[in-house]
Design an enzyme around this catalytic site. Structure first.
Site, short mmCIF file in Angstrom:
data_model
loop_
_atom_site.label_atom_id
_atom_site.label_comp_id
_atom_site.label_asym_id
_atom_site.label_seq_id
_atom_site.Cartn_x
_atom_site.Cartn_y
_atom_site.Cartn_z
N TYR A 73 0.82 -1.21 0.00
CA TYR A 73 0.00 0.00 0.00
C TYR A 73 0.86 1.26 0.00
O TYR A 73 0.43 2.31 -0.51
CB TYR A 73 -0.96 0.00 1.20
CG TYR A 73 -2.15 -0.90 0.99
CD1 TYR A 73 -3.31 -0.41 0.38
CD2 TYR A 73 -2.12 -2.23 1.40
CE1 TYR A 73 -4.41 -1.23 0.19
CE2 TYR A 73 -3.22 -3.06 1.20
CZ TYR A 73 -4.36 -2.56 0.60
OH TYR A 73 -5.44 -3.38 0.40
N GLU B 207 -8.14 -7.25 5.43
CA GLU B 207 -7.32 -8.31 4.84
C GLU B 207 -6.56 -9.09 5.91
O GLU B 207 -6.44 -10.32 5.84
CB GLU B 207 -6.37 -7.71 3.80
CG GLU B 207 -7.12 -7.25 2.55
CD GLU B 207 -6.39 -6.17 1.77
OE1 GLU B 207 -5.14 -6.05 1.92
OE2 GLU B 207 -7.05 -5.44 1.01
#
Length: 401
Positions: A98, A140
């Site tokens: 990310y 997640e």
């Protein structure tokens, strides 16, 4: 929730950023792949990059998330985040990625919008990104923990034990673990990712629904060979490879199950609508209902081009027949008279003659126009929007249209 200093900036700049998001996401992918070309070869779907569908989906997701932050700050788009998180888990995405994505996405915003991106505007949109990213990272992490694996450790080697030609363009593959143990449990309606090595050395990944009930020693996926009608993009890279090369006895690299279009455990009436290869998650649900001798009311709708194109047609009819309180309705654009089943209609699917029970939970899978039409009819018949769920094969373009 956005900070007090960022909220008015995001609100004021959302129209400008939103209008440029497709250009921003296009530049984002250019930057990302220039910096890390291996991501295009081994993680991202190359065909979706050619068509632009991936950047449209990303733009739609960011716009929807940012809009909710300023218009409904006490809510969170859980359905949107869950769908993205499940896809990421099926790919083995990890939290550190990310940071890379954020750097190139915010860099693309600055490049496309130029001087309009002041230090304050950049900081506000950086906050938007990390609110979304951190929410996805948390979801997640929970999914990885529930699966009992380290973050990103989703890949396993399985063996093809059966291959069946289901139609001219669809083949089913039965998969077994190489250690002989039962296949990993999953929820009816979920999918797995398949990763294959292509002739140019790239490793491409695609998702395929598990098309039988869980709790068995094997999994089954059904692969439709994707063909391009006008030559704009190549035929499906992975589906074509599987049709040409995947044989009984071959190994196949497959992910753990993922996906949030899953059969609910309640006793509510069900409405299962599919078109084309979208039948596959519905087969898993029907198989599970049949194996558990369910008495839930179930309305099954399927649309296809012809009976010959209708993948698992006889299996679907058999599963519906095994249920005590289920009925099947079929629509074929051509050759509908070649089907001996009852409730067969010509043309595109219509719910005119159906009256869903109160409290029905609806599950849709198929091309986006089909799902939009069915959803609209269900809403008109009084089904609450929160009770209508859908699965998109490929990038989720629902929010970007």
């Amino acid at each position: 929730m956005l900070s007090a200093q960022s909220e008015p900036i995001v609100r004021a700049t959302l129209p400008v950023v939103g209008a440029s998001l497709t250009s921003i996401t296009a530049r984002f992918y250019e930057r990302l792949f220039e910096d890390h070309p291996e991501l295009l070869r081994n993680l991202f779907n190359r065909t979706n990059q050619v068509t632009g569908s991936q950047r449209e989906a990303l733009a739609g997701s960011v716009a929807a998330f940012a809009t909710m932050l300023v218009e409904r700050p006490d809510e969170r788009p859980d359905a949107l985040l869950s769908r993205i998180a499940h896809k990421h888990v099926s790919l083995g995405i990890t939290a550190d990625q990310y940071t890379l994505v954020g750097r190139h996405l915010l860099g693309a915003v600055a490049e496309v919008l130029g001087e309009a991106v002041t230090t304050e505007v950049a900081a506000a949109w950086d906050e938007v990104y990390w609110l979304m990213a951190n929410a996805l990272i948390a979801i997640e992490a929970r999914l990885y923990a529930q699966a009992g694996v380290e973050n990103g450790d989703v890949w396993q080697r399985m063996k093809i034990t059966e291959r069946h030609q289901e139609s001219d363009d669809a083949v089913s593959l039965v998969l077994r673990r190489t250690d002989g143990r039962p296949a990993t449990p999953f929820r009816p309606g979920q999918y797995v990712s398949v990763r294959v090595a292509l002739p140019d050395g790239a490793h491409q990944i695609r998702q395929y629904s598990l098309s039988t009930a869980p709790g068995q020693k094997t999994w089954r996926i059904t692969v439709k060979r994707e063909r391009d009608a006008d030559g704009r993009v190549p035929d499906g890279e992975v589906s074509s490879w599987l049709h040409a090369h995947a044989e009984v006895g071959d190994p196949l690299e497959v992910s753990l199950p993922a996906g949030d279009l899953v059969l609910p455990d309640t006793g509510s009436p069900l409405f299962l609508a599919s078109a084309g290869i979208g039948i596959t998650p519905m087969l898993s649900m029907l198989d599970h209902l049949a194996l558990t001798s369910s008495t839930r009311p179930v309305t099954v709708v399927h649309a296809d081009r012809t009976p010959r194109d209708h993948v698992h047609r006889h299996e679907q009819a058999d599963l519906v027949d095994r249920l005590a309180n289920a009925d099947l309705h079929l629509w074929y654009e051509n050759d509908h008279h070649h089907s001996p089943a009852a409730n067969v209609f010509a043309g595109r699917a219509s719910l005119d003659h159906l009256t869903p029970d109160a409290g029905t939970a609806a599950y849709l899978c198929g091309p986006l126009p089909f799902m939009r039409a069915v959803r609209g009819e269900l809403l008109a018949k009084g089904i609450h929007p929160s009770a209508i769920h859908y699965e998109v094969f490929g990038p989720d373009l629902w929010l970007s249209k």
